[in-house]
Write a protein that holds these residues in place. Structure first.
Motif, short mmCIF file in Angstrom:
data_model
loop_
_atom_site.label_atom_id
_atom_site.label_comp_id
_atom_site.label_asym_id
_atom_site.label_seq_id
_atom_site.Cartn_x
_atom_site.Cartn_y
_atom_site.Cartn_z
N ASP A 20 0.83 -1.21 0.00
CA ASP A 20 0.00 0.00 0.00
C ASP A 20 0.86 1.26 0.00
N GLU A 24 0.92 4.30 -2.84
CA GLU A 24 0.71 5.71 -2.51
C GLU A 24 1.90 6.56 -2.95
N PHE A 55 -7.69 -1.57 -2.81
CA PHE A 55 -6.83 -0.43 -2.51
C PHE A 55 -6.05 -0.01 -3.75
#
Length: 130
Positions: A20, A24, A55
Motif C-alpha cells: 500500500d 501511494e 486499494f
C-alpha cells in the motif's frame, strides 16, 4: 518504483504485489512528475501484476483523476484476464482509466508510434494498372 519519461509520456511498469505504501508513493511521484514537466500521458503497465485489490484499484483511479486534472490522460496496459475477472467480481470500477492490451497500444492511444505515422501507401503494381 521507476517512472520513465518517453517524450511527454510517463511509463510505469508494476511488478508483483505492491505494498500500500508503494502504491501511494507511486501516486505522489506521478503527480509530481506531471507538475514539473510537459506530460500529456501516463501509461501504467500492470502486465506483471497478478492481483489488483480494492486499494490498488482506488489508487490507480486516483492517479488517473489527478493526472486528468493536470491535463494528462492515463492508460492502463496489460491487464491479465484473471485480474479483469477479479475486478468485475469485486464490482470495482476504474473511472478515468483508458484500457489497452499492451504498452504499444497504450502509446498509440496517446498519439505515439504507429497511430500517428502516415498510413503506408502501396505502389501500384503493373498488373494493377490495367
Amino acid at each position: 518504483m521507476p517512472v520513465l519519461a518517453l517524450g511527454d509520456t510517463l511509463l510505469v511498469t508494476l511488478q508483483g504485489e505492491l505494498q500500500d505504501s508503494t502504491a501511494e508513493q507511486l501516486q505522489h511521484d506521478i503527480t509530481r512528475r506531471i507538475a514539473h514537466g510537459p506530460v500529456r500521458g501516463v501509461v501504467i503497465d500492470i502486465s506483471g501484476v497478478d492481483t489488483v485489490d480494492s486499494f490498488l484499484g482506488r489508487v490507480l483511479a486516483e492517479i488517473a483523476s489527478s493526472a486528468a486534472l493536470m491535463g494528462a490522460r492515463t492508460v492502463l496496459a496489460g491487464m491479465r484476464p484473471a485480474v479483469a475477472i477479479t475486478l468485475v467480481e469485486l464490482g470495482l470500477a476504474l473511472p478515468g482509466l483508458v484500457m489497452a492490451l499492451d504498452v504499444e497500444r497504450s502509446l498509440s492511444l496517446l498519439g505515439h508510434g504507429r497511430a500517428t505515422d502516415p498510413p503506408h501507401t502501396r505502389r501500384p503494381h503493373h498488373a494493377d494498372l490495367s
